[in-house]
Write an enzyme that holds these catalytic residues in place. Structure first.
Site, mmCIF file in Angstrom:
data_model
loop_
_atom_site.group_PDB
_atom_site.id
_atom_site.type_symbol
_atom_site.label_atom_id
_atom_site.label_comp_id
_atom_site.label_asym_id
_atom_site.label_seq_id
_atom_site.Cartn_x
_atom_site.Cartn_y
_atom_site.Cartn_z
ATOM 1 N N ARG A 180 0.837 -1.222 0.000
ATOM 2 C CA ARG A 180 0.000 0.000 0.000
ATOM 3 C C ARG A 180 0.869 1.269 0.000
ATOM 4 O O ARG A 180 0.575 2.251 0.672
ATOM 5 C CB ARG A 180 -0.944 0.039 1.208
ATOM 6 C CG ARG A 180 -1.922 -1.098 1.297
ATOM 7 C CD ARG A 180 -2.938 -1.062 0.149
ATOM 8 N NE ARG A 180 -3.903 -2.118 0.342
ATOM 9 C CZ ARG A 180 -3.714 -3.382 -0.079
ATOM 10 N NH1 ARG A 180 -2.629 -3.702 -0.764
ATOM 11 N NH2 ARG A 180 -4.632 -4.297 0.138
ATOM 12 N N SER A 250 -10.531 0.039 3.649
ATOM 13 C CA SER A 250 -9.713 -0.272 4.828
ATOM 14 C C SER A 250 -9.115 1.011 5.387
ATOM 15 O O SER A 250 -8.457 1.756 4.658
ATOM 16 C CB SER A 250 -8.561 -1.202 4.455
ATOM 17 O OG SER A 250 -9.075 -2.362 3.868
ATOM 18 N N GLU A 345 -4.350 3.994 6.405
ATOM 19 C CA GLU A 345 -4.164 3.772 4.966
ATOM 20 C C GLU A 345 -4.550 4.984 4.106
ATOM 21 O O GLU A 345 -3.773 5.380 3.234
ATOM 22 C CB GLU A 345 -4.956 2.531 4.514
ATOM 23 C CG GLU A 345 -4.691 2.183 3.067
ATOM 24 C CD GLU A 345 -5.479 0.975 2.591
ATOM 25 O OE1 GLU A 345 -5.319 -0.106 3.156
ATOM 26 O OE2 GLU A 345 -6.262 1.140 1.636
HETATM 27 C C1 FAD Z 1 -15.260 0.415 -0.428
HETATM 28 C C2 FAD Z 1 -13.785 0.597 -0.711
HETATM 29 C C3 FAD Z 1 -12.993 -0.514 -0.930
HETATM 30 C C4 FAD Z 1 -11.623 -0.380 -1.184
HETATM 31 N N1 FAD Z 1 -10.883 -1.501 -1.391
HETATM 32 C C5 FAD Z 1 -9.555 -1.391 -1.648
HETATM 33 C C6 FAD Z 1 -8.757 -2.568 -1.870
HETATM 34 O O1 FAD Z 1 -9.257 -3.706 -1.861
HETATM 35 N N2 FAD Z 1 -7.430 -2.412 -2.103
HETATM 36 C C7 FAD Z 1 -6.853 -1.176 -2.140
HETATM 37 O O2 FAD Z 1 -5.645 -1.113 -2.366
HETATM 38 N N3 FAD Z 1 -7.585 -0.044 -1.948
HETATM 39 C C8 FAD Z 1 -8.910 -0.119 -1.702
HETATM 40 N N4 FAD Z 1 -9.662 1.014 -1.491
HETATM 41 C C9 FAD Z 1 -9.007 2.336 -1.503
HETATM 42 C C10 FAD Z 1 -9.134 3.103 -2.842
HETATM 43 O O3 FAD Z 1 -10.208 2.622 -3.596
HETATM 44 C C11 FAD Z 1 -7.854 2.985 -3.685
HETATM 45 O O4 FAD Z 1 -6.758 3.437 -2.955
HETATM 46 C C12 FAD Z 1 -7.954 3.791 -4.996
HETATM 47 O O5 FAD Z 1 -6.841 3.524 -5.804
HETATM 48 C C13 FAD Z 1 -8.079 5.291 -4.765
HETATM 49 O O6 FAD Z 1 -8.358 5.888 -6.017
HETATM 50 P P1 FAD Z 1 -8.973 7.341 -6.101
HETATM 51 O O7 FAD Z 1 -9.000 7.741 -7.526
HETATM 52 O O8 FAD Z 1 -10.268 7.380 -5.392
HETATM 53 O O9 FAD Z 1 -7.873 8.175 -5.322
HETATM 54 P P2 FAD Z 1 -8.102 9.456 -4.399
HETATM 55 O O10 FAD Z 1 -8.746 9.014 -3.133
HETATM 56 O O11 FAD Z 1 -8.748 10.531 -5.159
HETATM 57 O O12 FAD Z 1 -6.601 9.876 -4.081
HETATM 58 C C14 FAD Z 1 -5.772 9.093 -3.262
HETATM 59 C C15 FAD Z 1 -4.383 9.730 -3.210
HETATM 60 O O13 FAD Z 1 -3.788 9.656 -4.483
HETATM 61 C C16 FAD Z 1 -3.494 10.968 -4.969
HETATM 62 N N5 FAD Z 1 -3.797 10.949 -6.396
HETATM 63 C C17 FAD Z 1 -5.007 10.720 -6.971
HETATM 64 N N6 FAD Z 1 -4.881 10.715 -8.302
HETATM 65 C C18 FAD Z 1 -3.573 10.955 -8.569
HETATM 66 C C19 FAD Z 1 -2.816 11.070 -9.767
HETATM 67 N N7 FAD Z 1 -3.378 10.936 -10.970
HETATM 68 N N8 FAD Z 1 -1.501 11.329 -9.657
HETATM 69 C C20 FAD Z 1 -0.905 11.454 -8.453
HETATM 70 N N9 FAD Z 1 -1.564 11.368 -7.286
HETATM 71 C C21 FAD Z 1 -2.887 11.110 -7.349
HETATM 72 C C22 FAD Z 1 -4.376 11.895 -4.180
HETATM 73 O O14 FAD Z 1 -3.833 13.209 -4.107
HETATM 74 C C23 FAD Z 1 -4.387 11.206 -2.842
HETATM 75 O O15 FAD Z 1 -3.198 11.501 -2.166
HETATM 76 C C24 FAD Z 1 -11.043 0.909 -1.222
HETATM 77 C C25 FAD Z 1 -11.847 2.032 -1.011
HETATM 78 C C26 FAD Z 1 -13.206 1.891 -0.759
HETATM 79 C C27 FAD Z 1 -14.059 3.107 -0.546
#
Ligand code: FAD
Length: 357
Positions: A180, A250, A345
Site C-alpha cells: 500500500r 480499509s 491507509e
Molecule cells: C469500499 C472501498 C474498498 C476499497 N478496497 C480497496 C482494496 O481492496 N485495495 C486497495 O488497495 N484499496 C482499496 N480502497 C481504496 C481506494 O479505492 C484505492 O486506494 C484507490 O486507488 C483510490 O483511487 P482514487 O482515484 O479514489 O484516489 P483518491 O482518493 O482521489 O486519491 C488518493 C491519493 O492519491 C493521490 N492521487 C489521486 N490521483 C492521482 C494522480 N493521478 N496522480 C498522483 N496522485 C494522485 C491523491 O492526491 C491522494 O493523495 C477501497 C476504497 C473503498 C471506498
C-alpha cells in the site's frame, strides 16, 4: 461561482472559465466530509491539465489532485488549486505471444478498466475488481486485493511534473512500490502527478486463486469471468458501498511485526490471524480491532463497520474531527492490548497535516 480575474491577460482569460472558487468537496470524497477547495477545476485532457498547472505556477498556488476520492481523509479546507482528474482514454496493443499492453488515461474508472480487460479475455487484474477510484491513483498506494497488487502487471507510469509540466514515463520498477505504498505517496507526492498507466496483461490463462478463500467461493469452473464475478460478489457482501454508507475502504494497513513479536502474540492469542512475509509476519488489522471489541461501535456520527472492523464509516458527520478521535482511540487500544502500532491507509488532505502520509 466562477472565478473572474481583473486582467486582460489572454492566458488567464482562456482558463478562467475552468476555475471556480470555494467549492465544496463533499461529493468528491467517499467519506463525504464537507471541506472546501480554495480553487477548483476539472481536468479532462492533458492540455487542460497543463494549463491549470501553468495557472497555479503563475499565481503561486499549491496543486492537489483528486481522482475518485476513495482513499482520502479530508480534514480541513484545502488551500490552492484542487484538480479533479478526469483524463480519459484507453488503448490496447496486442503483441505476438502472450502479452497485451493496455494504456489507460489516469482519470478512467479503475473497475471499468478491469471489466474491459476481462471482457477482452486478458488476465492479470481480475482480482482487483470493484476497487473504487481512478486508474491514475491505483499506483499511488499500489492497490491490492486477493494476493495481487497493481505492481504485478504495471509496466510503466506516465507523469507530469507539477512545476515544469514536463511529461515522461517512469518504469514500474523505479516507483518504490511496497505494501500500500509507492514514491507517489511519499517522496514524489509534492512533485509528480500520474497522467496515464501502462499495464502488461496476459492472453493465456494465469489465475491466482489461493488468497482470501477465492477458489472455494467460485461456483463452477474457475474461468477469468468467474473469478471477476466472484471477487465482485464477495466484495459487495463484505464491504459497504460508499454510495450508500460513506467510507474509504480499509482504514488501517495490516501491521507487519517481527518473528519474535509474532511468536509472543501467538502464544497469548492462539487464534491470531497472520501471514508470513519477508520482514516477519503481517497481522490482520481487522482481526485485532474486532477482538478488541470495536466492530459495530458507533461514536459521534461515525463508527466501525459492523461486518468488517477494518472499515471506518461515516453515518452523518460533515467534519472529520469525530473520525480522527475514533482513530486515535482505536490505535491506542490496539497498542495497549497487543503492543502493535496501527498505521492509517487513506491519505490525509490537506497534505502535510497530521504528520502521517
Ligand atoms: C469500499 C472501498 C474498498 C476499497 N478496497 C480497496 C482494496 O481492496 N485495495 C486497495 O488497495 N484499496 C482499496 N480502497 C481504496 C481506494 O479505492 C484505492 O486506494 C484507490 O486507488 C483510490 O483511487 P482514487 O482515484 O479514489 O484516489 P483518491 O482518493 O482521489 O486519491 C488518493 C491519493 O492519491 C493521490 N492521487 C489521486 N490521483 C492521482 C494522480 N493521478 N496522480 C498522483 N496522485 C494522485 C491523491 O492526491 C491522494 O493523495 C477501497 C476504497 C473503498 C471506498
Amino acid at each position: 461561482m466562477k472565478m473572474r480575474f481583473n486582467t486582460e491577460d489572454a492566458f488567464v482569460q482562456r482558463i478562467e472559465g475552468a476555475i471556480e472558487k470555494n467549492v465544496s468537496l463533499a461529493t468528491y470524497n467517499t467519506f463525504r466530509f464537507d471541506y472546501c477547495a480554495e480553487y477548483f477545476a476539472i481536468a479532462d485532457t492533458l492540455d487542460s491539465l497543463k494549463a491549470l498547472l501553468a495557472w497555479a505556477k503563475r499565481f503561486q498556488q499549491t496543486v492537489t489532485m483528486i481522482g475518485g476520492g476513495s482513499n482520502l481523509l479530508i480534514s480541513a479546507d484545502i488551500s490552492g488549486l484542487v484538480i479533479i482528474n478526469r483524463l480519459a482514454g484507453i488503448g490496447a496493443r496486442e503483441h505476438s505471444g502472450n502479452l497485451v499492453s493496455l494504456t489507460v488515461a489516469a482519470g478512467e474508472n479503475w473497475h471499468q478498466v478491469v471489466e474491459y480487460a476481462v471482457t477482452q479475455g486478458w488476465y492479470g487484474i481480475e482480482n482487483l475488481a470493484l476497487i473504487p477510484g481512478t486508474a491514475g491513483a491505483a499506483p499511488v498506494q499500489n492497490i491490492g486485493a486477493y494476493g495481487v497488487e497493481i505492481q504485478n502487471t504495471l509496466a510503466r507510469v506516465q507523469v507530469i511534473n507539477k512545476n515544469t509540466s514536463d511529461v515522461y514515463w517512469i518504469n514500474a520498477k523505479d516507483c518504490g512500490f511496497g505494501y500500500r505504498d509507492s514514491y507517489f505517496k511519499g517522496q514524489w507526492k509534492d512533485r509528480l502527478l500520474i497522467t496515464s498507466i501502462e499495464l502488461s496483461l496476459k492472453k493465456q490463462s494465469e489465475l491466482l486463486l489461493s488468497y482470501g478463500g477465492l477458489s472455494e467461493r467460485i461456483e463452477g469452473k474457475p474461468t477469468l469471468q468467474a473469478v471477476f464475478d466472484t471477487v465482485c460478489r464477495v466484495r459487495s457482501d463484505k464491504l459497504p458501498d460508499p454510495v450508500v454508507l460513506a467510507n474509504s475502504g480499509s482504514f488501517f494497513k495490516n501491521p507487519i511485526v517481527s518473528q519474535v513479536q509474532h511468536k509472543k502474540l501467538k502464544e497469548r492469542f492462539p487464534s491470531l490471524v497472520s501471514f508470513p512475509v519477508e520482514e516477519g509476519f503481517k497481522l490482520a488489522a481487522g482481526w485485532l480491532i474486532d477482538q478488541a471489541g470495536w466492530k459495530g461501535k458507533q461514536y459521534k456520527g461515525v463508527g466501525v463497520y459492523e461486518k468488517q472492523a477494518l472499515v471506518l464509516v461515516n453515518y452523518l458527520e460533515t467534519n472529520a474531527a469525530p473520525l480522527l478521535e475514533l482513530e486515535t482511540q482505536i490505535k491506542q487500544s490496539i497498542l495497549d492490548q497487543y503492543g502493535v502500532q496501527l498505521e492509517r491507509e487513506p491519505v490525509q488532505l490537506p497534505l502535510n497535516v497530521g504528520g502521517q502520509h
